[in-house]
Design a protein around this motif. Structure first.
Motif, PDB file in Angstrom:
ATOM      1  N   GLU A  15      83.279  -3.206 113.862  1.00 24.45           N
ATOM      2  CA  GLU A  15      83.401  -2.552 115.164  1.00 24.45           C
ATOM      3  C   GLU A  15      82.078  -1.927 115.591  1.00 24.45           C
ATOM      4  O   GLU A  15      81.697  -1.972 116.761  1.00 24.45           O
ATOM      5  N   TRP A  16      81.371  -1.329 114.646  1.00 21.61           N
ATOM      6  CA  TRP A  16      80.079  -0.701 114.936  1.00 21.61           C
ATOM      7  C   TRP A  16      79.106  -1.720 115.519  1.00 21.61           C
ATOM      8  O   TRP A  16      78.470  -1.457 116.554  1.00 21.61           O
ATOM      9  N   LEU A  17      78.982  -2.859 114.879  1.00 20.20           N
ATOM     10  CA  LEU A  17      78.043  -3.872 115.364  1.00 20.20           C
ATOM     11  C   LEU A  17      78.434  -4.380 116.742  1.00 20.20           C
ATOM     12  O   LEU A  17      77.582  -4.525 117.628  1.00 20.20           O
ATOM     13  N   ALA A  18      79.729  -4.643 116.939  1.00 23.12           N
ATOM     14  CA  ALA A  18      80.189  -5.144 118.233  1.00 23.12           C
ATOM     15  C   ALA A  18      79.971  -4.112 119.333  1.00 23.12           C
ATOM     16  O   ALA A  18      79.524  -4.439 120.446  1.00 23.12           O
ATOM     17  N   ARG A  19      80.273  -2.860 119.037  1.00 20.68           N
ATOM     18  CA  ARG A  19      80.097  -1.798 120.019  1.00 20.68           C
ATOM     19  C   ARG A  19      78.612  -1.567 120.321  1.00 20.68           C
ATOM     20  O   ARG A  19      78.241  -1.280 121.470  1.00 20.68           O
ATOM     21  N   SER A  20      77.769  -1.688 119.305  1.00 25.18           N
ATOM     22  CA  SER A  20      76.329  -1.502 119.513  1.00 25.18           C
ATOM     23  C   SER A  20      75.777  -2.564 120.451  1.00 25.18           C
ATOM     24  O   SER A  20      74.968  -2.273 121.343  1.00 25.18           O
TER      25      SER A  20
END
Length: 322
Positions: A15-20
């Protein structure tokens, strides 16, 4: 969300990578607008977005419970497709962060702290001439905040409450570090802006905290950064562009070859960044190389004396992407 409900699994890292990627895309125009250091070429936001997207794409369908192994795959893909100074440093940061996490299925406060310290060391060592007042200031600040917070936590360091406390301190330290870039570098002070790369790194850290907490990210505080309001002009258009080109490639080298090449690239150009992508043999790594030079051919020929350069890109430093 209570600390007990924090998501510390690989799902949160995904989720972190996608949101970033999404947030860097949304902020790319503003980041480009205030990009005046080290080169006023208006592409920091674009470079961060494209680099992060390459990493996220590489793990979009990866299934594993290993948070470090998952992030390592993303970091390697980011490194191979890194764009510019900022993108390369982002890839180095992700690579360093992943190393101590490999083999772990849950993120804890001590694991996050040691990952940030490793990312800091890797980021500083990748540059021939590291400069404060940039992304490095944010990376330094969050690593220091993480380690100092651990020293004062009274609860179980492996608990979710400890991780939540660390995230809070990281976020505050990153905000202050970005604010501090307004006065740390003369080009930023003269332009009246914060550093674009530093803001980009803050976006990434804010999204990490939000992904673990399963919260929406609040970017309202960014309006207080000099030059960052939507209505502010594109400062980089009023700055003098650097002449020359940016050369990036991947090359396989042993430690001695890498050190020697770095020294010769320092003499030929500037903004030299070299970081290992992955290990091939006991003392041989694939290295990602970045340098600014007046002409590409001498740099490519120099690199070719040490190994065969692949994945070569040459970008005019006067070209903007916004």
């Amino acid at each position: 969300m209570t600390p007990q409900k924090l998501d510390t699994s690989v799902h949160a890292i995904h989720e972190w990578l996608a949101r970033s990627v999404k947030s860097l895309g949304n902020h790319s125009d503003r980041l480009n607008a205030i990009n005046v250091f080290p080169v006023a070429d208006g592409d920091t936001g674009s470079n961060l977005y494209l680099t992060a997207r390459a990493g996220q794409d590489a793990v979009s369908e990866l299934e594993t419970d290993d948070i470090g192994g998952f992030l390592e795959v993303a970091a390697r893909a980011s490194m191979e497709s890194a764009r510019g100074n900022s993108g390369t440093l982002l890839a180095v940061f992700l690579s360093g962060l992943s190393e101590p996490w490999i083999g772990h299925e849950r993120l804890t406060a001590p694991l996050l702290a040691v990952g940030l310290e490793r990312a800091k060391v890797r980021s500083w060592s990748a540059l021939s001439e590291p400069v404060e007042g940039t992304m490095l200031s944010v990376i330094n600040a969050i690593a220091l905040a993480a380690n100092s917070t651990l020293a004062y936590i009274k609860t179980d360091l492996e608990s979710r409450a400890a991780l939540d406390a660390l995230l809070t301190q990281m976020n505050q330290a990153a905000q202050l570090a970005v604010k501090g870039t307004e006065t740390e570098l003369e080009p930023l002070l003269a332009a009246g802006v914060v550093d674009a790369g530093a803001v980009g790194m803050l976006i990434i850290i804010d999204e990490l905290c939000a992904a673990i907490r399963n919260e929406e990210t609040d970017f309202e505080s960014y309006e207080a950064f000099k030059g960052y309001k939507v209505q502010d002009p594109h400062i980089h258009l009023n700055s003098e562009s650097e002449s020359g080109v940016e050369v990036m490639c991947t090359v396989s080298l042993d430690a001695l070859g890498a050190a020697t090449l770095r020294g010769q690239l320092d003499a030929l150009g500037n903004s030299v960044i070299m970081s290992p992508v992955n290990q091939l043999e006991e003392d041989t790594y694939r290295w990602r190389v970045h340098v600014h030079v007046l002409e590409a051919q001498p740099a490519i020929e120099l690199i070719a004396k040490f190994g065969e350069p692949v994945n070569v890109t040459v970008t005019d430093l006067c070209t903007t992407d916004d």
